[in-house]
Motif scaffolding. Structure first.
Motif, PDB file in Angstrom:
ATOM      1  N   UNK A  57       4.889  -0.002  62.438  1.00 24.63           N
ATOM      2  CA  UNK A  57       6.284  -0.058  62.001  1.00 24.63           C
ATOM      3  C   UNK A  57       6.606   1.084  61.030  1.00 24.63           C
ATOM      4  N   UNK A  58       5.648   1.409  60.154  1.00 26.67           N
ATOM      5  CA  UNK A  58       5.875   2.514  59.220  1.00 26.67           C
ATOM      6  C   UNK A  58       6.056   3.825  59.978  1.00 26.67           C
ATOM      7  N   UNK A  59       5.202   4.046  60.984  1.00 32.62           N
ATOM      8  CA  UNK A  59       5.320   5.278  61.790  1.00 32.62           C
ATOM      9  C   UNK A  59       6.672   5.315  62.511  1.00 32.62           C
ATOM     10  N   UNK A  60       7.106   4.174  63.060  1.00 31.73           N
ATOM     11  CA  UNK A  60       8.391   4.127  63.753  1.00 31.73           C
ATOM     12  C   UNK A  60       9.553   4.419  62.803  1.00 31.73           C
ATOM     13  N   UNK A  61       9.467   3.904  61.576  1.00 28.91           N
ATOM     14  CA  UNK A  61      10.530   4.174  60.604  1.00 28.91           C
ATOM     15  C   UNK A  61      10.571   5.657  60.240  1.00 28.91           C
ATOM     16  N   UNK A  62       9.405   6.260  60.078  1.00 23.97           N
ATOM     17  CA  UNK A  62       9.356   7.697  59.786  1.00 23.97           C
ATOM     18  C   UNK A  62       9.954   8.493  60.941  1.00 23.97           C
ATOM     19  N   UNK A  63       9.647   8.070  62.168  1.00 21.88           N
ATOM     20  CA  UNK A  63      10.162   8.764  63.347  1.00 21.88           C
ATOM     21  C   UNK A  63      11.695   8.702  63.388  1.00 21.88           C
ATOM     22  N   UNK A  64      12.241   7.515  63.161  1.00 19.28           N
ATOM     23  CA  UNK A  64      13.699   7.363  63.193  1.00 19.28           C
ATOM     24  C   UNK A  64      14.354   8.152  62.065  1.00 19.28           C
ATOM     25  N   UNK A  65      13.674   8.223  60.932  1.00 20.77           N
ATOM     26  CA  UNK A  65      14.232   8.967  59.804  1.00 20.77           C
ATOM     27  C   UNK A  65      14.274  10.460  60.090  1.00 20.77           C
ATOM     28  N   UNK A  66      13.256  10.986  60.746  1.00 19.94           N
ATOM     29  CA  UNK A  66      13.143  12.421  60.982  1.00 19.94           C
ATOM     30  C   UNK A  66      13.780  12.880  62.290  1.00 19.94           C
ATOM     31  N   UNK A  67      14.125  11.933  63.178  1.00 20.51           N
ATOM     32  CA  UNK A  67      14.529  12.309  64.533  1.00 20.51           C
ATOM     33  C   UNK A  67      15.779  13.185  64.542  1.00 20.51           C
ATOM     34  N   UNK A  68      16.846  12.738  63.849  1.00 23.16           N
ATOM     35  CA  UNK A  68      18.096  13.496  63.885  1.00 23.16           C
ATOM     36  C   UNK A  68      17.943  14.883  63.260  1.00 23.16           C
ATOM     37  N   UNK A  69      17.236  14.956  62.151  1.00 23.48           N
ATOM     38  CA  UNK A  69      17.064  16.254  61.491  1.00 23.48           C
ATOM     39  C   UNK A  69      16.312  17.225  62.383  1.00 23.48           C
ATOM     40  N   UNK A  70      15.257  16.725  63.045  1.00 25.69           N
ATOM     41  CA  UNK A  70      14.482  17.605  63.914  1.00 25.69           C
ATOM     42  C   UNK A  70      15.300  18.006  65.148  1.00 25.69           C
ATOM     43  N   UNK A  71      16.104  17.063  65.641  1.00 26.28           N
ATOM     44  CA  UNK A  71      16.925  17.335  66.830  1.00 26.28           C
ATOM     45  C   UNK A  71      17.956  18.426  66.534  1.00 26.28           C
ATOM     46  N   UNK A  72      18.598  18.349  65.346  1.00 26.60           N
ATOM     47  CA  UNK A  72      19.611  19.342  64.993  1.00 26.60           C
ATOM     48  C   UNK A  72      19.002  20.733  64.807  1.00 26.60           C
ATOM     49  N   UNK A  73      17.735  20.784  64.426  1.00 28.39           N
ATOM     50  CA  UNK A  73      17.080  22.080  64.223  1.00 28.39           C
ATOM     51  C   UNK A  73      16.330  22.549  65.456  1.00 28.39           C
ATOM     52  N   UNK A  74      16.452  21.747  66.570  1.00 28.06           N
ATOM     53  CA  UNK A  74      15.793  22.135  67.807  1.00 28.06           C
ATOM     54  C   UNK A  74      14.291  21.988  67.758  1.00 28.06           C
ATOM     55  N   UNK A  75      13.813  21.076  66.904  1.00 32.49           N
ATOM     56  CA  UNK A  75      12.377  20.848  66.779  1.00 32.49           C
ATOM     57  C   UNK A  75      12.039  19.506  67.406  1.00 32.49           C
ATOM     58  N   UNK A  76      11.054  19.495  68.291  1.00 30.59           N
ATOM     59  CA  UNK A  76      10.655  18.252  68.944  1.00 30.59           C
ATOM     60  C   UNK A  76       9.691  17.484  68.046  1.00 30.59           C
ATOM     61  N   UNK A  77       9.968  16.196  67.878  1.00 29.15           N
ATOM     62  CA  UNK A  77       9.088  15.341  67.087  1.00 29.15           C
ATOM     63  C   UNK A  77       8.543  14.255  68.008  1.00 29.15           C
ATOM     64  N   UNK A  78       7.249  14.062  68.010  1.00 25.57           N
ATOM     65  CA  UNK A  78       6.589  13.150  68.949  1.00 25.57           C
ATOM     66  C   UNK A  78       5.717  12.172  68.176  1.00 25.57           C
ATOM     67  N   UNK A  79       5.768  10.904  68.594  1.00 28.34           N
ATOM     68  CA  UNK A  79       4.873   9.901  68.042  1.00 28.34           C
ATOM     69  C   UNK A  79       3.628   9.811  68.921  1.00 28.34           C
TER      70      UNK A  79
END
Length: 228
Positions: A189-211
């Protein structure tokens, strides 16, 4: 006719000769005694006083590592011991002061680094809140459940609140009053929360974030989830 001519040595000359003898036999020994007494006074009194004066001047210029001879068994020997003891105490206090200054500088540096990290960490949940709020404002909720967009906002708001609490906990850390939690926590759950927190920021900068989960993982760990 017989004439007897008696000659008496002039009394003044006799006195003068006697005076010279007095000077020779009495004055010179007194002069020698005076030189000896002067040398003794210089050796026993003047020299140690000059040594103390010289040592005091050197200490006033910052040389507190100086020590003077304490082999004498008179008052000057005791005074020398007290002088050296004073310098020992002064040197010890100087070491303590230097240590205190070093500790204060280290603490100040740690505070600055802590505040710099906190200011950086606060931007992450703020950007998440702003990003999902903008998605809702732009009408993205029509194609996606509003609940899915609101949850990250709520979660990031709580995370931001926890960061603010960490800043307030700094005073508790310094006073030794901070207590860490040790509760059951789901690491996924902690990893999922980190992913959701970082997803939009990485998306706007064109950076792919993967769990990536390297299974098996424990379902529960005991830790402080906020600080983890």
């Amino acid at each position: 006719e017989i004439i007897l001519d008696l000659y008496h040595y002039p009394i003044q000359r006799i006195i003068k000769n006697q005076r010279k003898k007095i000077v020779l036999y009495i004055g010179i020994p007194f002069i020698i005694f005076g030189f000896i007494l002067s040398a003794l006074i210089r050796l026993l009194v003047t020299k140690p006083i000059l040594e103390l004066v010289s040592a005091t001047k050197s200490v006033s210029e910052g040389n507190i590592s100086l020590r003077i001879n304490t082999s004498r068994k008179d008052e000057f020997g005791y005074l020398s011991q007290f002088f050296n003891k004073m310098l020992d105490n002064l040197q010890e206090k100087q070491k303590e002061l230097a240590q205190a200054v070093s500790t204060a500088e280290t603490a100040n540096s740690e505070k600055s680094r802590f505040l710099a990290n906190i200011s950086h960490e606060m931007r992450t949940p703020l950007m998440t809140i702003i990003g999902y709020a903008e998605l809702i404002d732009e009408g993205a909720g029509k194609s996606e459940s509003p609940t899915n967009l609101i949850k990250p906002i709520v979660r990031s708001s709580h995370h931001l609140q926890n960061i603010v609490n960490d800043v307030l906990d700094l005073a508790k850390i310094e006073s030794g009053q901070l207590l860490l939690e040790n509760i059951a926590t789901n690491p996924i759950e902690i990893i999922n929360e980190i992913y959701e927190t970082m997803f939009l920021r990485s998306q706007k900068k064109g950076i792919e974030i993967i769990k990536i989960f390297n299974l098996p993982l424990p379902k529960v760990i005991y830790t402080d989830p906020t600080r983890l």
